[in-house]
Design an enzyme around this catalytic site. Structure first.
Site, PDB file in Angstrom:
ATOM      1  N   GLY A   1      -7.684   4.033  10.193  1.00 60.16           N
ATOM      2  CA  GLY A   1      -8.289   2.729   9.620  1.00 60.16           C
ATOM      3  C   GLY A   1      -8.124   2.556   8.308  1.00 60.16           C
ATOM      4  N   THR A   2      -7.453   3.312   7.590  1.00 54.40           N
ATOM      5  CA  THR A   2      -7.526   3.317   6.204  1.00 54.40           C
ATOM      6  C   THR A   2      -7.218   1.823   5.819  1.00 54.40           C
ATOM      7  OG1 THR A   2      -5.257   4.103   6.106  1.00 54.40           O
ATOM      8  CG2 THR A   2      -7.040   5.510   5.438  1.00 54.40           C
ATOM      9  N   GLY A   3      -6.171   1.173   6.433  1.00 55.57           N
ATOM     10  CA  GLY A   3      -5.574  -0.026   6.009  1.00 55.57           C
ATOM     11  C   GLY A   3      -6.723  -1.103   6.241  1.00 55.57           C
ATOM     12  N   CYS A   4      -7.207  -1.062   7.410  1.00 55.35           N
ATOM     13  CA  CYS A   4      -8.278  -2.044   7.960  1.00 55.35           C
ATOM     14  C   CYS A   4      -9.536  -1.840   6.866  1.00 55.35           C
ATOM     15  CB  CYS A   4      -8.903  -1.832   9.286  1.00 55.35           C
ATOM     16  SG  CYS A   4      -7.602  -1.704  10.521  1.00 55.35           S
TER      17      CYS A   4
ATOM     18  N   LYS B   1       0.674  -1.321   0.034  1.00 56.34           N
ATOM     19  CA  LYS B   1      -0.041  -0.016  -0.069  1.00 56.34           C
ATOM     20  C   LYS B   1       0.958   1.135   0.049  1.00 56.34           C
ATOM     21  CE  LYS B   1      -1.867  -1.546   3.525  1.00 56.34           C
ATOM     22  NZ  LYS B   1      -2.709  -1.715   4.825  1.00 56.34           N
TER      23      LYS B   1
ATOM     24  N   THR C   1      -7.226   9.704   8.663  1.00 56.54           N
ATOM     25  CA  THR C   1      -6.866   8.431   8.147  1.00 56.54           C
ATOM     26  C   THR C   1      -6.785   7.223   9.016  1.00 56.54           C
ATOM     27  OG1 THR C   1      -4.582   9.044   8.641  1.00 56.54           O
ATOM     28  CG2 THR C   1      -5.487   9.646   6.410  1.00 56.54           C
TER      29      THR C   1
HETATM   30  N1  LIG Z   1      -3.713  10.499   1.758  1.00 52.99           N
HETATM   31  C1  LIG Z   1      -4.122   9.597   0.888  1.00 52.99           C
HETATM   32  N2  LIG Z   1      -5.035   9.809   0.009  1.00 52.99           N
HETATM   33  C2  LIG Z   1      -5.340   8.723  -0.921  1.00 52.99           C
HETATM   34  N3  LIG Z   1      -5.323   7.431  -0.479  1.00 52.99           N
HETATM   35  C3  LIG Z   1      -4.815   7.179   0.556  1.00 52.99           C
HETATM   36  C4  LIG Z   1      -4.195   8.083   1.402  1.00 52.99           C
HETATM   37  N4  LIG Z   1      -3.547   7.510   2.458  1.00 52.99           N
HETATM   38  C5  LIG Z   1      -3.748   6.342   2.200  1.00 52.99           C
HETATM   39  N5  LIG Z   1      -4.500   5.967   1.185  1.00 52.99           N
HETATM   40  C6  LIG Z   1      -4.788   4.574   0.666  1.00 52.99           C
HETATM   41  O1  LIG Z   1      -5.357   4.023   1.595  1.00 52.99           O
HETATM   42  C7  LIG Z   1      -5.316   2.460   1.678  1.00 52.99           C
HETATM   43  C8  LIG Z   1      -4.605   2.036   2.941  1.00 52.99           C
HETATM   44  O2  LIG Z   1      -3.065   2.404   2.859  1.00 52.99           O
HETATM   45  P1  LIG Z   1      -2.058   2.804   4.023  1.00 52.99           P
HETATM   46  O3  LIG Z   1      -0.890   2.644   3.555  1.00 52.99           O
HETATM   47  O4  LIG Z   1      -2.959   4.216   4.717  1.00 52.99           O
HETATM   48  O5  LIG Z   1      -2.665   1.776   5.007  1.00 52.99           O
HETATM   49  P2  LIG Z   1      -2.139   1.415   6.730  1.00 52.99           P
HETATM   50  O6  LIG Z   1      -1.068   2.281   6.948  1.00 52.99           O
HETATM   51  O7  LIG Z   1      -1.988   0.293   6.763  1.00 52.99           O
HETATM   52  O8  LIG Z   1      -3.589   1.958   7.415  1.00 52.99           O
HETATM   53  P3  LIG Z   1      -3.769   2.068   8.938  1.00 52.99           P
HETATM   54  O9  LIG Z   1      -2.498   1.796   9.735  1.00 52.99           O
HETATM   55  O10 LIG Z   1      -4.120   3.437   9.272  1.00 52.99           O
HETATM   56  O11 LIG Z   1      -4.867   1.074   9.056  1.00 52.99           O
HETATM   57  C9  LIG Z   1      -4.321   2.279   0.398  1.00 52.99           C
HETATM   58  O12 LIG Z   1      -5.054   2.103  -0.701  1.00 52.99           O
HETATM   59  C10 LIG Z   1      -3.569   3.773   0.279  1.00 52.99           C
HETATM   60  O13 LIG Z   1      -3.137   4.042  -1.069  1.00 52.99           O
HETATM   61  C1  LIG Z   2      -7.638  -2.600  16.612  1.00 54.53           C
HETATM   62  C2  LIG Z   2      -7.020  -2.109  15.897  1.00 54.53           C
HETATM   63  N1  LIG Z   2      -6.673  -2.794  14.529  1.00 54.53           N
HETATM   64  C3  LIG Z   2      -6.001  -2.205  13.580  1.00 54.53           C
HETATM   65  C4  LIG Z   2      -5.532  -0.848  13.733  1.00 54.53           C
HETATM   66  C5  LIG Z   2      -4.813  -0.407  12.494  1.00 54.53           C
HETATM   67  O1  LIG Z   2      -5.363   0.756  11.873  1.00 54.53           O
HETATM   68  C6  LIG Z   2      -5.797  -0.049  14.960  1.00 54.53           C
HETATM   69  N2  LIG Z   2      -5.537   0.999  15.164  1.00 54.53           N
HETATM   70  N3  LIG Z   2      -6.553  -0.811  15.766  1.00 54.53           N
END
Ligand SMILES: Nc1ncnc2c1ncn2[C@@H]1O[C@H](COP(=O)(O)OP(=O)(O)OP(=O)(O)O)[C@@H](O)[C@H]1O
Ligand SMILES: Cc1ncc(CO)c(N)n1
Length: 286
Positions: free
Chosen positions: A210-213, A175, A208
């Protein structure tokens, strides 16, 4: 036709933007029935993580067995796993119930810096869980921790993806949230050598949490409906883009994304074509 069921095995986020809550909201949005097994309970909000408690192993096993005995999830997602013992239990359940579509979001550190996976468990994740996984969805820091390789540009990103595929996982999505540049680009590479990337304009937002989840839950929901990997990735990318583009402005810190935005504000298709819809690039990931 039976209604599709997806399982999330993850931690609870009391703040509702990440973890189990993000997963279930996303499953619901995408027309999939969500079931869950809690690995941990976090006291958490948009400002950070205040406290973490792991669910006792017997209770985690009981949840997995309750689900396995009565449901046939067509896709399973893992989020916060916390420690090696939990990872081992999840692997046992995957084997016991023959769950074949497994999406691993290798959650390690929360946005505020709080550790959500013990350091010594990273090896269990790569050696025990990834060989069972269909797709793993690391962000850049997680990828660096799993492979020991620093990601500085596209060629090191590609090398790290190739290195992670050696674990046996079928596909890797690296990502792009933590990278820089005008586009947020996610890179896909699988064991067969197929590769593509998904890009959207990088939005200037701090909301941002929870974007990854949310991204990996959307991916899981689409796979639970038996959509192709490419179609699932495209929907997941559009879903998270909309969720970031229409923030809810909740909390004083890193606010949650808007899980209903994709449904409410447009799906990037036909007349509803969204200006921020992702660009799907085929071909080389370099
Ligand atoms: N500022 C942004 N604008 C557009 N897309 C974004 C942005 N930040 C993250 N994304 C997208 O969001 C999704 C999650 O990516 P990210 O790298 O943020 O995950 P993460 O770090 O695991 O998130 P978290 O730890 O908050 O759950 C990907 O598809 C990424 O491209
Ligand atoms: C419980 C939980 N799972 C995943 C993440 C990662 O975003 C978080 N902040 N909290």
């Amino acid at each position: 036709m039976t209604y599709p069921v997806a399982l999330t095995i993850a931690g609870s986020d009391s703040g509702g933007g990440a973890g189990i809550q993000a997963d279930l909201k996303t499953f619901q949005e995408r027309g999939v029935f969500g079931v869950s097994a809690l690995t941990a309970v976090t006291a958490q909000n948009t400002l950070g993580v205040q406290r973490v408690g792991m669910v006792e192993p017997a209770l985690l096993k009981a949840q997995l067995d309750s689900i396995g005995a009565d449901f046939q999830p067509t896709a399973v997602k893992t989020g916060m796993l916390g420690d090696s013992f939990t990872i081992e239990q999840v692997v046992q359940a995957i084997d016991a119930y023959s769950w074949t579509t497994v999406i691993v979001d290798p959650v390690m550190v929360a946005k505020g810096g709080h550790t959500l996976l013990e350091q010594e468990a990273i090896e269990s994740l790569t050696q025990l869980l990834l060989p069972k996984a269909s797709i793993v969805t690391p962000n850049v820091p997680e990828m660096e921790l799993m492979t020991g390789l620093k990601i500085e540009g596209d060629s090191s990103a590609r090398k790290s993806m190739e290195a992670l595929l050696k674990s046996g996982v079928t596909a890797v999505i690296l990502k792009g949230g933590h990278r820089t540049g005008p586009l947020a680009t996610d890179l896909y590479l699988d064991q067969s050598g197929r590769e593509f990337s998904l890009s959207t304009p990088r939005l200037a937002t701090h909301q941002t949490h929870g974007t990854g989840c949310t991204f990996s839950a959307a991916l899981t929901a689409e796979l639970a409906k038996d959509h192709s990997v490419e179609a699932a990735c495209t929907v997941a990318k559009r879903f998270i883009q909309a969720a970031l583009q229409y923030p809810l402005s909740l909390g004083a810190g890193h606010g949650p994304t808007h899980h209903a935005a994709y449904r409410v504000y447009g799906q990037g298709e036909g007349e509803k074509q969204d200006a921020q819809a992702p660009i799907l690039h085929y071909g080389h990931v370099r």
